[in-house]
Design a protein around this motif. Structure first.
Motif, PDB file in Angstrom:
ATOM      1  N   PHE A 129       3.169 -17.227  23.069  1.00 57.57           N
ATOM      2  CA  PHE A 129       4.236 -18.259  23.286  1.00 57.57           C
ATOM      3  C   PHE A 129       3.919 -19.301  22.272  1.00 57.57           C
ATOM      4  N   SER A 130       4.074 -18.941  21.070  1.00 58.55           N
ATOM      5  CA  SER A 130       3.582 -19.958  20.066  1.00 58.55           C
ATOM      6  C   SER A 130       4.443 -19.569  18.803  1.00 58.55           C
ATOM      7  N   GLU A 131       4.499 -20.678  17.814  1.00 60.17           N
ATOM      8  CA  GLU A 131       5.322 -20.422  16.855  1.00 60.17           C
ATOM      9  C   GLU A 131       4.556 -19.204  15.699  1.00 60.17           C
ATOM     10  N   TYR A 132       3.439 -19.490  15.596  1.00 62.13           N
ATOM     11  CA  TYR A 132       2.440 -18.692  15.051  1.00 62.13           C
ATOM     12  C   TYR A 132       1.531 -17.842  15.700  1.00 62.13           C
ATOM     13  N   TYR A 133       0.951 -16.921  15.052  1.00 59.37           N
ATOM     14  CA  TYR A 133       0.211 -15.874  16.063  1.00 59.37           C
ATOM     15  C   TYR A 133      -0.672 -15.328  14.983  1.00 59.37           C
ATOM     16  N   ILE A 134      -2.247 -15.421  15.266  1.00 53.39           N
ATOM     17  CA  ILE A 134      -3.056 -14.554  14.408  1.00 53.39           C
ATOM     18  C   ILE A 134      -3.560 -13.205  15.146  1.00 53.39           C
ATOM     19  N   ILE A 135      -3.701 -12.280  14.474  1.00 57.54           N
ATOM     20  CA  ILE A 135      -4.045 -11.054  14.914  1.00 57.54           C
ATOM     21  C   ILE A 135      -4.657  -9.949  13.834  1.00 57.54           C
ATOM     22  N   PRO A 136      -5.650  -9.109  14.315  1.00 57.17           N
ATOM     23  CA  PRO A 136      -6.134  -8.369  13.392  1.00 57.17           C
ATOM     24  C   PRO A 136      -5.221  -7.280  13.004  1.00 57.17           C
ATOM     25  N   HIS A 137      -5.416  -6.941  11.658  1.00 57.89           N
ATOM     26  CA  HIS A 137      -4.224  -5.808  11.330  1.00 57.89           C
ATOM     27  C   HIS A 137      -4.098  -4.544  11.912  1.00 57.89           C
ATOM     28  N   TYR A 138      -5.258  -4.120  12.478  1.00 57.60           N
ATOM     29  CA  TYR A 138      -5.272  -2.793  13.232  1.00 57.60           C
ATOM     30  C   TYR A 138      -4.782  -2.833  14.381  1.00 57.60           C
ATOM     31  N   HIS A 139      -4.181  -4.041  14.854  1.00 53.57           N
ATOM     32  CA  HIS A 139      -3.602  -4.089  16.130  1.00 53.57           C
ATOM     33  C   HIS A 139      -2.111  -4.377  16.188  1.00 53.57           C
ATOM     34  N   LEU A 140      -1.724  -4.144  14.815  1.00 58.74           N
ATOM     35  CA  LEU A 140       0.055  -4.531  14.279  1.00 58.74           C
ATOM     36  C   LEU A 140       0.627  -3.211  14.201  1.00 58.74           C
ATOM     37  N   HIS A 141       2.046  -3.229  14.416  1.00 58.97           N
ATOM     38  CA  HIS A 141       2.716  -1.887  14.405  1.00 58.97           C
ATOM     39  C   HIS A 141       4.078  -2.629  13.728  1.00 58.97           C
ATOM     40  N   LYS A 142       4.389  -1.895  12.659  1.00 61.38           N
ATOM     41  CA  LYS A 142       5.924  -2.074  11.976  1.00 61.38           C
ATOM     42  C   LYS A 142       6.868  -1.548  12.942  1.00 61.38           C
ATOM     43  N   ILE A 143       8.019  -2.482  12.900  1.00 63.43           N
ATOM     44  CA  ILE A 143       9.239  -2.296  13.895  1.00 63.43           C
ATOM     45  C   ILE A 143      10.164  -1.328  13.045  1.00 63.43           C
ATOM     46  N   PRO A 144      10.413  -0.324  13.916  1.00 68.39           N
ATOM     47  CA  PRO A 144      11.296   0.837  13.136  1.00 68.39           C
ATOM     48  C   PRO A 144      12.608   0.218  12.485  1.00 68.39           C
ATOM     49  N   GLU A 145      13.093   0.964  11.471  1.00 63.58           N
ATOM     50  CA  GLU A 145      14.320   0.494  10.958  1.00 63.58           C
ATOM     51  C   GLU A 145      15.660   0.709  11.981  1.00 63.58           C
ATOM     52  N   GLY A 146      16.419  -0.050  12.031  1.00 63.52           N
ATOM     53  CA  GLY A 146      17.587   0.051  13.045  1.00 63.52           C
ATOM     54  C   GLY A 146      17.253  -0.570  14.302  1.00 63.52           C
TER      55      GLY A 146
END
Length: 351
Positions: A129-146
């Motif tokens: 709940f913040s305008e910006y958020y820092i996170i390790p890259h290995y815990h990120l996932h791309k949102i599928p197209e559509g």
């Protein structure tokens, strides 16, 4: 002068405020995300009010930055990050590992020695709940197209429901019953429909929420208005449901899940129970040869849920019943203000 951002801090006991804090800097292995949407979870509401066992047992340290159901856009990446770039639409895991212990170095994140919980209990990692958020890259996932960024804010509850669904061999002949008309229950309906279940049944007591389940393709049963077990028997020809997901944690739903399950059926327990279950007929579990298991977060659940979204592209936006701007979001943490809400999505920035 370092750039500032708006951030919501909860002080517990129904108090919170939006404050100004410095935008965090990226390190070699982290990504700075501009948050677009963040969903208000029941756990967020519990922690905001302090009316929960976590607060009573000292498992949360205030002030806490809530928010673990989020979606956003990559703003900046660390020098070791190669799979994400500025502008990528992303969601993230609800637990964060240290990246440096022996387990993390092997990619064995579930056994991290210093795991943190995103925006909830200690040991805690700041929520979104913040305008910006820092996170390790290995815990990120791309949102599928559509899938829109707004809909993608539902990825985390979808991943929770997926934790139950993935252990069920759902086929085109299957009957799946879901107890609980909250966000995770609705997510279970969506996933079961995507996997081709012949019949998906939603059981609850709020007719407005049941109408949403109906729009997602479920048969609906209001157990306050009829004999739930008799209705299940009518739908299934007396066999019961091969798969049951109990997502509510309400009184007596544990027994209800057992009662409506078919012989050799499977029951997934996803809801946390506010009260201890005292009157459970264990003989029913034995005589039906049921398989029961509990569901908690696992790191592969997010990938699994996103893969189903990628392949089937279901319309999940009906699950979001209420929207709030970030500056006015505090009222969304009081359940009394939104008694019929399934998911409140807080808009923090434009995509």
């Amino acid at each position: 002068m370092q750039k500032q951002m708006k951030t919501l801090l909860s002080y517990g006991y129904g108090k919170g405020e939006i404050v100004s804090l410095p935008v965090p800097e990226v390190s070699d292995d982290t990504v700075l995300v501009r948050i677009c949407y963040c969903g208000i979870c029941g756990t967020d509401q519990d922690l905001f009010s302090s009316d929960c066992s976590f607060a009573e047992n000292g498992l949360v340290t205030y002030p806490v930055r809530l928010g673990h159901e989020w979606s956003g856009v990559v703003e900046k990446t660390g020098r070791n990050v190669t799979q994400f770039k500025k502008g990528d639409r992303v969601v993230g895991d609800n637990a964060i590992t240290c990246g440096t212990c022996s387990a993390c170095k092997k990619g064995d994140y579930p056994n991290c020695e210093h795991m943190l919980n995103v925006g909830t209990i200690d040991p805690v990692y700041d929520g979104a709940f913040s305008e910006y958020y820092i996170i390790p890259h290995y815990h990120l996932h791309k949102i599928p197209e559509g899938i829109s960024v707004k809909a993608a804010a539902l990825a985390e509850p979808l991943s929770v429901a997926y934790g139950g669904i993935k252990k069920m061999n759902i086929t085109k002949e299957s009957t799946v019953a879901v107890i609980g008309t909250g966000c995770i229950g609705m997510a279970a309906v969506v996933l079961a429909k995507c996997l081709g279940a012949k019949t998906v049944i939603m059981i609850g007591r709020n007719n407005r929420k049941l109408e949403v389940a109906k729009s997602l393709g479920a048969y609906t049963i209001n157990h306050k208005e009829c004999d739930c077990r008799a209705e299940i028997d009518k739908i299934t020809g007396g066999k019961g449901a091969e798969f049951v997901l109990e997502c509510s944690g309400a009184a007596n739903t544990y027994q209800q899940a057992i009662d409506i399950a078919a012989f050799r059926g499977t029951v997934a327990l996803i809801g946390f129970y506010a009260q201890k279950e005292k009157e459970v007929n264990v003989d029913t579990i034995v005589s039906k040869a049921l398989t029961l298991f509990g569901v908690m977060g696992e790191f592969d659940n997010m990938s699994g849920a996103l893969q189903i979204l990628r392949e089937h592209r279901p319309d999940i936006l009906p699950i979001i019943t209420d929207d709030l701007p970030f500056d006015d979001c505090i009222k969304g943490f009081d359940r009394k203000n939104y008694p019929d809400a399934i998911k409140i999505a807080v808009k923090i920035s434009e995509e």
